[in-house]
Design an enzyme around this catalytic site. Structure first.
Site, PDB file in Angstrom:
ATOM      1  N   ASP A   1      -0.685  -5.666   9.115  1.00  0.00           N
ATOM      2  CA  ASP A   1      -1.595  -4.562   8.685  1.00  0.00           C
ATOM      3  C   ASP A   1      -2.719  -5.402   8.239  1.00  0.00           C
ATOM      4  OD1 ASP A   1      -3.088  -2.372   8.307  1.00  0.00           O
ATOM      5  OD2 ASP A   1      -1.775  -1.701   6.623  1.00  0.00           O
TER       6      ASP A   1
ATOM      7  N   TRP B   1       0.719  -1.195  -0.062  1.00  0.00           N
ATOM      8  CA  TRP B   1      -0.070   0.070  -0.008  1.00  0.00           C
ATOM      9  C   TRP B   1       1.023   1.207  -0.006  1.00  0.00           C
ATOM     10  CZ3 TRP B   1      -1.855   2.740   4.869  1.00  0.00           C
ATOM     11  CH2 TRP B   1      -2.971   3.645   4.728  1.00  0.00           C
TER      12      TRP B   1
ATOM     13  N   LYS C   1     -13.506  -1.256   5.900  1.00  0.00           N
ATOM     14  CA  LYS C   1     -13.767  -1.862   4.525  1.00  0.00           C
ATOM     15  C   LYS C   1     -15.024  -2.931   5.152  1.00  0.00           C
ATOM     16  CE  LYS C   1     -10.024  -1.095   4.014  1.00  0.00           C
ATOM     17  NZ  LYS C   1      -8.994   0.014   4.127  1.00  0.00           N
TER      18      LYS C   1
HETATM   19  N1  PLA Z   1      -3.493  -0.603   5.202  1.00  0.00           N
HETATM   20  C1  PLA Z   1      -3.902  -1.080   4.013  1.00  0.00           C
HETATM   21  C2  PLA Z   1      -2.997  -2.310   3.306  1.00  0.00           C
HETATM   22  C3  PLA Z   1      -4.866  -0.469   3.216  1.00  0.00           C
HETATM   23  O1  PLA Z   1      -5.197  -0.847   2.017  1.00  0.00           O
HETATM   24  C4  PLA Z   1      -5.451   0.634   3.681  1.00  0.00           C
HETATM   25  C5  PLA Z   1      -6.696   1.320   3.004  1.00  0.00           C
HETATM   26  C6  PLA Z   1      -5.100   0.967   4.894  1.00  0.00           C
HETATM   27  C7  PLA Z   1      -4.152   0.283   5.732  1.00  0.00           C
HETATM   28  C8  PLA Z   1      -5.825   2.261   5.729  1.00  0.00           C
HETATM   29  O2  PLA Z   1      -7.159   1.991   6.022  1.00  0.00           O
HETATM   30  P1  PLA Z   1      -8.156   2.996   6.744  1.00  0.00           P
HETATM   31  O3  PLA Z   1      -8.827   3.547   5.670  1.00  0.00           O
HETATM   32  O4  PLA Z   1      -8.713   2.067   7.745  1.00  0.00           O
HETATM   33  O5  PLA Z   1      -7.206   3.972   7.341  1.00  0.00           O
HETATM   34  N2  PLA Z   1      -6.283   1.529   1.608  1.00  0.00           N
HETATM   35  C9  PLA Z   1      -7.343   2.100   0.648  1.00  0.00           C
HETATM   36  C10 PLA Z   1      -7.807   3.338   0.885  1.00  0.00           C
HETATM   37  C11 PLA Z   1      -8.672   1.011   0.729  1.00  0.00           C
HETATM   38  C12 PLA Z   1      -6.796   4.336   1.068  1.00  0.00           C
HETATM   39  O6  PLA Z   1      -5.717   4.117   0.377  1.00  0.00           O
HETATM   40  O7  PLA Z   1      -7.025   5.218   1.862  1.00  0.00           O
HETATM   41  C13 PLA Z   1      -6.815   1.790  -0.826  1.00  0.00           C
HETATM   42  O8  PLA Z   1      -7.478   2.136  -1.721  1.00  0.00           O
HETATM   43  O9  PLA Z   1      -5.806   1.519  -0.913  1.00  0.00           O
END
Ligand code: PLA
Length: 423
Positions: free
Chosen positions: A223, A142, A259
């Site tokens: 995570d 991420w 989610k």
């Molecule tokens: N960790 C991972 C691996 C994630 O994909 C995301 C969210 C988070 C933590 C953070 O989650 P939160 O919204 O509870 O703070 N990733 C998303 C959203 C779904 C984003 O980037 O804001 C994504 O589209 O990758």
């Protein structure tokens, strides 16, 4: 006096050296999508669940929990009891209802501002307690993991994870990198539904990873942003963590309810860190509370009450577990439908990875140029690494998406056929 005259009169020009920060690769997709006036545009960027109509949903369990907390006098303060309930229930979800860790109080847990906040709290703790350590992040991961540990001033290194040719796990390389890291390193692992690749180690591979971590005395930080989204079953999605638990590791875990409860806007999460005993747990918790206190005081309480209610009321929890299954199954159905549609269109490329990968994302293998064409010519938006948020795919748009993907990859196919003919 005009604004510029006022500015000239001042001796120091405070912000002249500041240039705009680079755009966030995920949020910028949403921005581009919103700016597109096309009525049939599709956003496959951010990983937010949508129903088969493409609409965001409020889960039934959330509605029921809301009705039950209506009378809570929650607007004034964030009481310790409310926070403890969230932490306890969240810990049960990852470590297991009957886990010794919970019975013995061998963990430090605090509510966090969703998964992002939980990761950030841990990164700050790591810097505070191990200032010379570094974090090993999977390649890829991420995108925000890089920002979070950068801003916490923790050195970063990546370990190999994904194999672009097989579009699966590069297990040998992963094990090599784990082996070659200095003993006692911090590693970030996605326990299920890896973002962005949708590629998870198998049960046996997790066992091997855990054993090697034991030999190397590494610290695993999980995570957990998508519990339930890989298999539809929250317990099954926690099995990587349970393996590490059984092997006696001390671990850290960031949890998000954005989610799996559809509570993205409420920012509810939890950070837990396992310890050897209660005394350590008290010390670690107090450090985390001090870090949180300077960052945001205490977290907003409405979401915490909702999540605690869902997790602690057996009827509401049962409803939630069913709803998670429904969401995960719909995403799985869309994976099958997208692959099927591409194959029916006669695409000569291999699309097996769409159904082999799990969770919210499909790491499609589309190139940045192809992603660009999808946006410009078809009004379909996704991140430049080719990650498709399968949660945005619906029965209505899947054929349109497949057709567009087929169109933009067709030249690749032609080139491949030419290569084969020449060979
Ligand atoms: N960790 C991972 C691996 C994630 O994909 C995301 C969210 C988070 C933590 C953070 O989650 P939160 O919204 O509870 O703070 N990733 C998303 C959203 C779904 C984003 O980037 O804001 C994504 O589209 O990758």
């Amino acid at each position: 006096m005009s604004t510029s005259t006022v500015a000239r009169a001042r001796a120091i020009r405070w912000w002249d050296h500041v240039t705009p920060a680079p755009k966030d690769p995920i949020n910028s997709v949403t921005e581009a999508f919103l700016a597109d006036p096309c009525p049939y545009k599709i956003n496959l960027g951010v990983g937010a669940y949508r129903d088969d109509e493409g609409k965001p949903i409020v889960l039934q369990c959330v509605r029921e929990a809301q009705a039950k907390i209506e009378s809570s006098n929650f607007l004034e303060s964030n009481s310790t009891a409310v926070s403890s309930k969230l932490v306890e229930e969240s810990a049960k979800l990852v470590y297991g209802e009957d886990s010794d860790v919970i019975k013995e109080g061998r963990f430090a847990g605090v509510p966090a501002l969703s998964g992002t906040g939980a990761c950030h709290l841990f990164a700050e703790l790591q810097r505070r307690l191990y200032p010379n350590s570094r974090i090993y992040l999977p390649d890829p991961t991420w995108s925000n993991h890089h920002n979070i540990w950068r801003d916490a001033h923790v050195a970063k290194k990546t370990f190999r994870y994904y194999h672009p040719d097989s579009k699966g796990l590069d297990f040998m390389a992963l094990m090599d990198d784990v082996k070659n890291a200095p003993d006692g390193s911090f590693f970030l692992l996605h326990p299920c539904a890896h973002n962005p690749t949708g590629v998870d180690p198998s049960y046996e591979q997790w066992k091997e990873i855990s054993s090697l971590f034991k030999v190397k005395n590494h610290f695993p930080f999980f995570d957990m942003a998508y519990q339930g989204f890989a298999s539809g079953d929250l317990e099954r999605d926690a099995r990587a963590i349970r393996i590490f638990l059984e092997d006696g590791h001390l671990i850290g875990c960031a949890q998000s309810f954005a989610k799996n409860m559809g509570l993205y806007g409420h920012r509810v999460g939890c950070l837990s860190v396992l310890c050897d005993d209660k005394t350590q747990a008290v010390a670690i918790k107090s450090q985390l509370q001090q870090i949180a206190r300077t960052m945001y005081g205490s977290p907003p309480i409405h979401g915490i009450l909702l999540v605690s209610k869902i997790l602690s009321d057996p009827d509401i929890k049962a409803t939630w577990l069913k709803e998670v299954k429904v969401m995960a199954t719909r995403v799985q159905r869309m994976r099958a439908a997208l692959r099927d549609s591409l194959e029916k269109l006669g695409s000569s490329l291999d699309w097996q990875h769409i159904t082999n990968q799990v969770g919210m994302f499909c790491f499609s293998g589309l190139t940045p140029d192809e992603v660009d064409r999808l946006a410009k010519e078809f009004h379909i938006y996704m991140t430049y690494d080719g990650r498709i948020s399968m949660a945005g795919v619906t029965t209505k748009n899947v054929d349109y998406l497949a057709n567009a993907i087929h169109e933009v990859t067709a030249s690749d196919q032609d080139a491949k056929v030419l290569c084969n003919l020449r060979a």
